[in-house]
Design a protein around this motif. Sequence first.
Motif, PDB file in Angstrom:
ATOM      1  N   THR A  22      94.070  67.403 -68.244  1.00  0.00           N
ATOM      2  CA  THR A  22      93.002  68.294 -67.803  1.00  0.00           C
ATOM      3  C   THR A  22      93.417  69.050 -66.557  1.00  0.00           C
ATOM      4  N   GLY A  23      92.980  70.295 -66.495  1.00  0.00           N
ATOM      5  CA  GLY A  23      93.112  71.061 -65.269  1.00  0.00           C
ATOM      6  C   GLY A  23      91.717  71.214 -64.702  1.00  0.00           C
ATOM      7  N   ALA A  24      91.406  70.479 -63.661  1.00  0.00           N
ATOM      8  CA  ALA A  24      90.042  70.457 -63.146  1.00  0.00           C
ATOM      9  C   ALA A  24      90.068  70.583 -61.637  1.00  0.00           C
ATOM     10  N   ARG A  25      88.904  70.572 -61.044  1.00  0.00           N
ATOM     11  CA  ARG A  25      88.832  70.503 -59.580  1.00  0.00           C
ATOM     12  C   ARG A  25      89.005  69.025 -59.220  1.00  0.00           C
ATOM     13  N   ASN A  26      88.108  68.431 -58.513  1.00  0.00           N
ATOM     14  CA  ASN A  26      88.299  67.016 -58.181  1.00  0.00           C
ATOM     15  C   ASN A  26      87.163  66.155 -58.718  1.00  0.00           C
ATOM     16  N   MET A  27      86.461  66.641 -59.745  1.00  0.00           N
ATOM     17  CA  MET A  27      85.313  65.912 -60.294  1.00  0.00           C
ATOM     18  C   MET A  27      85.511  65.763 -61.798  1.00  0.00           C
ATOM     19  N   TRP A  28      86.516  64.994 -62.190  1.00  0.00           N
ATOM     20  CA  TRP A  28      86.904  64.946 -63.596  1.00  0.00           C
ATOM     21  C   TRP A  28      86.704  63.587 -64.245  1.00  0.00           C
ATOM     22  N   TYR A  57      91.944  69.813 -71.951  1.00  0.00           N
ATOM     23  CA  TYR A  57      90.502  70.122 -71.910  1.00  0.00           C
ATOM     24  C   TYR A  57      90.077  70.386 -70.468  1.00  0.00           C
ATOM     25  N   GLN A  58      88.896  70.999 -70.345  1.00  0.00           N
ATOM     26  CA  GLN A  58      88.309  71.240 -69.030  1.00  0.00           C
ATOM     27  C   GLN A  58      87.068  70.384 -68.838  1.00  0.00           C
ATOM     28  N   ALA A  59      86.849  69.983 -67.599  1.00  0.00           N
ATOM     29  CA  ALA A  59      85.560  69.354 -67.219  1.00  0.00           C
ATOM     30  C   ALA A  59      84.610  70.462 -66.790  1.00  0.00           C
ATOM     31  N   TRP A  60      83.415  70.426 -67.349  1.00  0.00           N
ATOM     32  CA  TRP A  60      82.338  71.325 -66.934  1.00  0.00           C
ATOM     33  C   TRP A  60      81.144  70.452 -66.581  1.00  0.00           C
ATOM     34  N   PHE A  61      80.577  70.644 -65.429  1.00  0.00           N
ATOM     35  CA  PHE A  61      79.368  69.901 -65.026  1.00  0.00           C
ATOM     36  C   PHE A  61      79.571  68.397 -65.218  1.00  0.00           C
ATOM     37  N   LEU A  62      80.732  67.897 -64.830  1.00  0.00           N
ATOM     38  CA  LEU A  62      81.105  66.479 -64.919  1.00  0.00           C
ATOM     39  C   LEU A  62      81.203  65.981 -66.353  1.00  0.00           C
ATOM     40  N   SER A  63      81.255  66.887 -67.304  1.00  0.00           N
ATOM     41  CA  SER A  63      81.244  66.542 -68.726  1.00  0.00           C
ATOM     42  C   SER A  63      82.391  67.277 -69.419  1.00  0.00           C
TER      43      SER A  63
HETATM   44  C1  LIG Z   1      80.979  76.065 -65.925  1.00  0.00           C
HETATM   45  C2  LIG Z   1      82.098  75.273 -65.272  1.00  0.00           C
HETATM   46  C3  LIG Z   1      81.844  74.005 -64.789  1.00  0.00           C
HETATM   47  C4  LIG Z   1      82.865  73.246 -64.195  1.00  0.00           C
HETATM   48  N1  LIG Z   1      82.607  71.979 -63.765  1.00  0.00           N
HETATM   49  C5  LIG Z   1      83.610  71.232 -63.251  1.00  0.00           C
HETATM   50  C6  LIG Z   1      83.381  69.867 -62.867  1.00  0.00           C
HETATM   51  O1  LIG Z   1      82.273  69.321 -62.995  1.00  0.00           O
HETATM   52  N2  LIG Z   1      84.406  69.174 -62.329  1.00  0.00           N
HETATM   53  C7  LIG Z   1      85.652  69.737 -62.161  1.00  0.00           C
HETATM   54  O2  LIG Z   1      86.535  69.031 -61.676  1.00  0.00           O
HETATM   55  N3  LIG Z   1      85.909  71.006 -62.536  1.00  0.00           N
HETATM   56  C8  LIG Z   1      84.929  71.772 -63.078  1.00  0.00           C
HETATM   57  N4  LIG Z   1      85.175  73.061 -63.472  1.00  0.00           N
HETATM   58  C9  LIG Z   1      86.543  73.594 -63.344  1.00  0.00           C
HETATM   59  C10 LIG Z   1      87.260  73.540 -64.685  1.00  0.00           C
HETATM   60  O3  LIG Z   1      87.460  72.208 -65.137  1.00  0.00           O
HETATM   61  C11 LIG Z   1      88.648  74.219 -64.583  1.00  0.00           C
HETATM   62  O4  LIG Z   1      89.434  73.567 -63.673  1.00  0.00           O
HETATM   63  C12 LIG Z   1      88.540  75.618 -64.103  1.00  0.00           C
HETATM   64  O5  LIG Z   1      87.614  76.285 -64.944  1.00  0.00           O
HETATM   65  C13 LIG Z   1      89.936  76.309 -64.152  1.00  0.00           C
HETATM   66  O6  LIG Z   1      90.314  76.598 -65.452  1.00  0.00           O
HETATM   67  P1  LIG Z   1      90.275  78.119 -65.953  1.00  0.00           P
HETATM   68  O7  LIG Z   1      91.133  78.889 -65.016  1.00  0.00           O
HETATM   69  O8  LIG Z   1      90.834  78.034 -67.357  1.00  0.00           O
HETATM   70  O9  LIG Z   1      88.820  78.527 -65.951  1.00  0.00           O
HETATM   71  C14 LIG Z   1      84.162  73.819 -64.053  1.00  0.00           C
HETATM   72  C15 LIG Z   1      84.394  75.110 -64.561  1.00  0.00           C
HETATM   73  C16 LIG Z   1      83.388  75.830 -65.148  1.00  0.00           C
HETATM   74  C17 LIG Z   1      83.699  77.209 -65.700  1.00  0.00           C
END
Ligand SMILES: Cc1cc2nc3c(=O)[nH]c(=O)nc-3n(C[C@H](O)[C@H](O)[C@H](O)COP(=O)(O)O)c2cc1C
Length: 78
Positions: free
Chosen positions: A62-68, A29-35
């Motif tokens: 999860t593949g996220a940035r650093n806010m997961w 799953y992905q984190a979006w907006f800390l959710s």
């Molecule tokens: C709308 C949106 C909000 C996101 N918010 C966060 C976040 O709050 N924390 C975080 O670690 N990553 C956040 N991300 C990054 C995603 O979790 C994910 O790592 C990133 O979209 C790479 O995956 P993708 O190449 O499939 O898009 C966000 C991405 C999107 C598109």
Amino acid sequence: MPDCVLGVPAELKPFTLQETSYDLVILGYQAWFLSPGIPTNSILNHPSVQAVLKNTPVITITGARNMWISAMERIKKY
Ligand SMILES: Cc1cc2nc3c(=O)[nH]c(=O)nc-3n(C[C@H](O)[C@H](O)[C@H](O)COP(=O)(O)O)c2cc1C
């Protein structure tokens, strides 16, 4: 963004799961907006997915940035 943070699910196209039970579920799953992202939130709110996940071990990845972390805490509740 509000729907994502509030956990409002999107309507999904009809689908059927291949099995009625699984030994293990690996949920990516992905984190979006800390959710949890809306696709994830929508799947986890689906009754047939909830029925299969009940009493089934789940590993999340999860593949996220650093806010997961807050997204992960919400995924654990689901
Ligand atoms: C709308 C949106 C909000 C996101 N918010 C966060 C976040 O709050 N924390 C975080 O670690 N990553 C956040 N991300 C990054 C995603 O979790 C994910 O790592 C990133 O979209 C790479 O995956 P993708 O190449 O499939 O898009 C966000 C991405 C999107 C598109």
